[in-house]
Scaffold this motif. Structure first.
Motif, mmCIF file in Angstrom:
data_model
loop_
_atom_site.group_PDB
_atom_site.id
_atom_site.type_symbol
_atom_site.label_atom_id
_atom_site.label_comp_id
_atom_site.label_asym_id
_atom_site.label_seq_id
_atom_site.Cartn_x
_atom_site.Cartn_y
_atom_site.Cartn_z
ATOM 1 N N ARG A 22 0.827 -1.201 0.000
ATOM 2 C CA ARG A 22 0.000 0.000 0.000
ATOM 3 C C ARG A 22 0.864 1.254 0.000
ATOM 4 O O ARG A 22 0.534 2.245 -0.669
ATOM 5 C CB ARG A 22 -0.914 -0.009 1.233
ATOM 6 N N ARG A 23 1.972 1.201 0.718
ATOM 7 C CA ARG A 23 2.885 2.354 0.730
ATOM 8 C C ARG A 23 3.408 2.620 -0.674
ATOM 9 O O ARG A 23 3.470 3.788 -1.102
ATOM 10 C CB ARG A 23 4.048 2.084 1.693
ATOM 11 N N ARG A 24 3.756 1.554 -1.402
ATOM 12 C CA ARG A 24 4.240 1.739 -2.770
ATOM 13 C C ARG A 24 3.134 2.272 -3.679
ATOM 14 O O ARG A 24 3.365 3.111 -4.546
ATOM 15 C CB ARG A 24 4.778 0.423 -3.322
ATOM 16 N N ARG A 25 1.912 1.795 -3.475
ATOM 17 C CA ARG A 25 0.803 2.238 -4.328
ATOM 18 C C ARG A 25 0.472 3.705 -4.095
ATOM 19 O O ARG A 25 0.121 4.420 -5.031
ATOM 20 C CB ARG A 25 -0.447 1.394 -4.061
ATOM 21 N N GLU A 26 0.584 4.161 -2.844
ATOM 22 C CA GLU A 26 0.189 5.522 -2.508
ATOM 23 C C GLU A 26 1.342 6.514 -2.604
ATOM 24 O O GLU A 26 1.128 7.723 -2.515
ATOM 25 C CB GLU A 26 -0.415 5.561 -1.098
ATOM 26 N N GLN A 33 -1.254 7.079 -6.260
ATOM 27 C CA GLN A 33 -0.677 8.338 -5.778
ATOM 28 C C GLN A 33 -1.783 9.361 -5.546
ATOM 29 O O GLN A 33 -2.675 9.539 -6.350
ATOM 30 C CB GLN A 33 0.299 8.879 -6.819
ATOM 31 N N GLY A 34 -1.704 10.025 -4.407
ATOM 32 C CA GLY A 34 -2.692 11.056 -4.113
ATOM 33 C C GLY A 34 -3.969 10.560 -3.487
ATOM 34 O O GLY A 34 -4.929 11.323 -3.364
ATOM 35 N N TYR A 52 -11.478 16.711 3.567
ATOM 36 C CA TYR A 52 -10.926 15.862 2.518
ATOM 37 C C TYR A 52 -12.022 15.466 1.523
ATOM 38 O O TYR A 52 -13.173 15.245 1.905
ATOM 39 C CB TYR A 52 -10.295 14.603 3.113
ATOM 40 N N GLN A 53 -11.657 15.378 0.256
ATOM 41 C CA GLN A 53 -12.602 15.056 -0.810
ATOM 42 C C GLN A 53 -12.735 13.548 -0.963
ATOM 43 O O GLN A 53 -11.751 12.856 -1.242
ATOM 44 C CB GLN A 53 -12.146 15.660 -2.135
ATOM 45 N N ALA A 54 -13.947 13.019 -0.792
ATOM 46 C CA ALA A 54 -14.203 11.597 -0.982
ATOM 47 C C ALA A 54 -14.256 11.276 -2.468
ATOM 48 O O ALA A 54 -14.847 12.020 -3.262
ATOM 49 C CB ALA A 54 -15.513 11.203 -0.314
ATOM 50 N N LEU A 55 -13.647 10.146 -2.859
ATOM 51 C CA LEU A 55 -13.600 9.737 -4.257
ATOM 52 C C LEU A 55 -14.543 8.578 -4.548
ATOM 53 O O LEU A 55 -15.209 8.550 -5.583
ATOM 54 C CB LEU A 55 -12.170 9.339 -4.643
ATOM 55 N N SER A 56 -14.585 7.597 -3.659
ATOM 56 C CA SER A 56 -15.487 6.456 -3.812
ATOM 57 C C SER A 56 -15.584 5.726 -2.484
ATOM 58 O O SER A 56 -14.748 5.915 -1.595
ATOM 59 C CB SER A 56 -15.006 5.497 -4.909
ATOM 60 N N ALA A 102 -9.062 11.891 -1.603
ATOM 61 C CA ALA A 102 -7.944 12.553 -2.272
ATOM 62 C C ALA A 102 -7.059 13.238 -1.234
ATOM 63 O O ALA A 102 -7.558 13.892 -0.313
ATOM 64 C CB ALA A 102 -8.463 13.583 -3.280
ATOM 65 N N ARG A 103 -5.770 13.067 -1.369
ATOM 66 C CA ARG A 103 -4.838 13.776 -0.487
ATOM 67 C C ARG A 103 -4.800 15.262 -0.848
ATOM 68 O O ARG A 103 -5.065 15.644 -1.984
ATOM 69 C CB ARG A 103 -3.431 13.187 -0.615
#
Length: 275
Positions: A22-26, A33-34, A52-56, A102-103
């Motif tokens: 997960r660290r690599r994915r984010e 990323q993000g 923070y903006q919810a995406l899904s 979203a970060r």
């Protein structure tokens, strides 16, 4: 109802059981990323409250009400069966919901230090659960911001925000360069740097804090689980302070130590001494 864990609509939630994956994915350059994921209605709700903006969202299909409270109506909500929950989380429940957010842009250290009086600095804190405990203690006990060296783990990682019960979302955080040189913006902002250490020749944290003005700028530096602060960082501090321990006990878990230290340094804000 989605019953296939490989459904591309759920891709953002995969890999949550594997911290390194997960660290690599984010991380910058990763396919997520993000993005970060919050687990459970309470934690997700606090992320929403913090802006923070919810995406899904992925919710348990057995729920009568599939929407976490406060989730905007235009956010995609995916109802899933138990096989998908188990594939994503590694167990049969995920506290009702997982929400991807979203970060935001990570601020410069000077931004978070500008109006702060009490801050926590983490050096090499790599365990997400300990990071979450530090966040929860800092948010609850009058700390204004968290600063992290490059080696410390992500405070938005799912296990960290779950351990903090989402309280860390409202606590500003920023990254420093490797310590001790990375403490330069902290010193430039007028903070006294206090290294938390179990060393017997360090001053008693409680006694030192009692002599400090409630409005003084204090940065408490915490080290990694096990070895603690590096020798260079401890030597660079203005003050080396310890929490007195019973005979035969050499140290505390970093999360527990952070909670005690945050209380000792932040209590002036709750007893009327701060202006």
């Amino acid at each position: 109802m989605l019953d296939d864990p490989t459904d591309p609509r759920l891709a953002v939630f995969m890999g949550l059981r594997d911290h390194d994956l997960r660290r690599r994915r984010e991380a910058p350059g990763g396919d997520m990323q993000g993005v970060f994921v919050a687990e459970g209605e309470l934690v997700a709700g606090r992320a929403l409250t913090a802006g923070y903006q919810a995406l899904s969202a992925m919710v348990d299909g057995a729920r009568d009400d599939p929407l976490p409270p406060g989730l905007p109506a235009d956010v995609p909500v995916h109802r899933v069966g138990p096989a998908v929950v188990a594939a994503v989380t590694g167990y049969q429940t995920h506290r009702g919901a997982l929400v991807a957010f979203a970060r935001r842009r990570l601020p410069d250290p000077a931004e978070v230090l500008a109006s702060a009086r009490r801050v926590v600095v983490a050096e090499g804190v790599v365990n997400p659960t300990n990071m979450g405990v530090i966040l929860r203690s800092a948010a609850a006990l009058g700390v204004d911001a968290l600063l992290l060296d490059p080696a410390s783990c992500d405070p938005l990682y799912r296990r960290a925000n779950r351990a903090s019960m989402g309280l860390g979302f409202a606590l500003p955080h920023a990254r420093l360069r490797p310590l001790p040189d990375g403490l330069a913006p902290v010193r430039d902002a007028g903070f006294t740097v206090v290294a938390l250490t179990p060393a017997p020749d360090a001053v008693d944290l409680h006694a030192w804090a009692d002599a400090v003005d409630a409005d003084a700028r204090v940065a408490m530096v915490l080290g990694s689980e096990g070895p603690g602060l590096t020798e260079a960082t401890e030597a660079a501090a203005d003050v080396r302070a310890r929490i007195p321990l019973a005979v035969g006990v050499d140290s505390l878990n970093v999360g527990v130590a952070a909670g005690i230290a945050c209380y000792v340094l932040g209590r002036a804000r709750f007893d009327g001494r701060a202006r």
